[in-house]
Scaffold this motif. Structure first.
Motif, PDB file in Angstrom:
ATOM      1  N   TRP A  20     -14.642 -47.611  -6.172  1.00  0.00           N
ATOM      2  CA  TRP A  20     -15.874 -47.269  -5.467  1.00  0.00           C
ATOM      3  C   TRP A  20     -16.088 -45.761  -5.473  1.00  0.00           C
ATOM      4  CZ3 TRP A  20     -14.846 -50.421  -0.326  1.00  0.00           C
ATOM      5  CH2 TRP A  20     -14.651 -51.775  -0.652  1.00  0.00           C
ATOM      6  N   SER A  24     -18.995 -43.987  -7.552  1.00  0.00           N
ATOM      7  CA  SER A  24     -19.999 -43.316  -6.724  1.00  0.00           C
ATOM      8  C   SER A  24     -20.133 -41.844  -7.094  1.00  0.00           C
ATOM      9  CB  SER A  24     -19.639 -43.441  -5.240  1.00  0.00           C
ATOM     10  OG  SER A  24     -19.730 -44.782  -4.816  1.00  0.00           O
ATOM     11  N   TYR A  78     -23.700 -43.185  -1.755  1.00  0.00           N
ATOM     12  CA  TYR A  78     -23.389 -44.273  -2.684  1.00  0.00           C
ATOM     13  C   TYR A  78     -22.134 -45.025  -2.223  1.00  0.00           C
ATOM     14  CZ  TYR A  78     -26.649 -42.123  -6.054  1.00  0.00           C
ATOM     15  OH  TYR A  78     -27.770 -41.622  -6.678  1.00  0.00           O
ATOM     16  N   THR A  79     -21.167 -44.283  -1.697  1.00  0.00           N
ATOM     17  CA  THR A  79     -19.932 -44.909  -1.219  1.00  0.00           C
ATOM     18  C   THR A  79     -20.214 -45.801  -0.013  1.00  0.00           C
ATOM     19  OG1 THR A  79     -18.619 -43.018  -1.987  1.00  0.00           O
ATOM     20  CG2 THR A  79     -17.584 -44.502  -0.398  1.00  0.00           C
ATOM     21  N   GLN A  82     -21.618 -48.996  -1.059  1.00  0.00           N
ATOM     22  CA  GLN A  82     -20.583 -49.849  -1.635  1.00  0.00           C
ATOM     23  C   GLN A  82     -19.727 -50.488  -0.543  1.00  0.00           C
ATOM     24  OE1 GLN A  82     -20.261 -49.582  -5.335  1.00  0.00           O
ATOM     25  NE2 GLN A  82     -19.407 -51.605  -5.003  1.00  0.00           N
ATOM     26  N   ASP A  86     -19.137 -54.419  -0.215  1.00  0.00           N
ATOM     27  CA  ASP A  86     -17.880 -54.997  -0.706  1.00  0.00           C
ATOM     28  C   ASP A  86     -16.660 -54.894   0.210  1.00  0.00           C
ATOM     29  OD1 ASP A  86     -18.999 -55.809  -3.161  1.00  0.00           O
ATOM     30  OD2 ASP A  86     -18.812 -53.780  -3.953  1.00  0.00           O
TER      31      ASP A  86
END
Length: 210
Positions: A20, A24, A78-79, A82, A86
């Motif tokens: 991730w 990212s 972005y992280t 994620q 997930d």
């Protein structure tokens, strides 16, 4: 004296998030024509905080430092996306930490990630209730491979270094853990973190203290 505390790294240890972070950051970097190769990630960058990675890219590839903050902010967003997509509880990890807690061990996480990321991942994985506390790269002045974060965790736990077992997975984290004077459980991936392996390593650490 017995082993009294277990300190975990997070990415690659309790959370299978190494990809991730890698994806990212590259997603943000590609907007400006930069990228960290898989080889460089595995050999050099793995386990380092994003700020350190960006500084290295500026030194090695001439990336303008004025981009650091914007790229870092993008990478963090972005992280987070994620994590929400997930990050979820893993029974083996919950069982391991719950068992350690029930046997009286003090538990902490010490991560090179930023505080918000650690907090969110521990919340989403349902591991936060088992921890005495967690530390991020924002709680120290020098990230891993410097041992400062582990020295601080050991101090806050109120135990001696040789009363601690640290669980780590990458060379930067392992170097920091060893430099702290604690016992170190080296793993290859998150699947190695289970109750049986922890019991085995706690017994080995105990025997080495006798």
């Amino acid at each position: 004296m017995a082993i009294k505390a277990v300190i975990f790294d997070m990415d690659g240890v309790l959370i299978d998030a190494k990809e991730w972070h890698y994806e990212s950051l590259n997603k943000a970097l590609r907007l400006f024509g930069y990228e960290i190769s898989r080889y460089d990630h595995l050999v050099t960058y793995d386990g380092l905080p994003t700020s350190k990675k960006l500084e290295m890219l500026s030194m090695e590839k001439g990336m303008p430092r004025k981009l650091h903050r914007f790229i870092n902010d993008l990478k963090q967003q972005y992280t987070v996306d994620q994590i929400f997509a997930d990050c979820h509880p893993v029974f083996a990890h919950e069982f391991a930490l719950a068992s350690l807690k029930s046997e009286g061990y003090k538990l902490a996480v010490a991560s090179n990630s930023i505080r918000n990321t650690v907090d969110l991942m521990m919340e989403k994985s349902n591991l936060k209730p088992y921890l005495d506390f967690f530390l991020s790269n924002q709680d120290v002045s020098k990230p891993k491979p410097d041992p400062e974060i582990y020295n601080e965790a050991i101090r806050r736990l109120g135990v001696a270094p040789d009363e601690c077992l640290i669980v780590e997975d990458n060379h930067n984290g392992i170097a920091a853990a060893r430099a702290s004077g604690a016992h170190v459980m080296e793993i290859d991936n998150v699947y190695d973190v289970n109750w049986e392996n922890l019991q085995r390593n706690l017994k080995l650490a105990q025997k080495s203290r006798i």
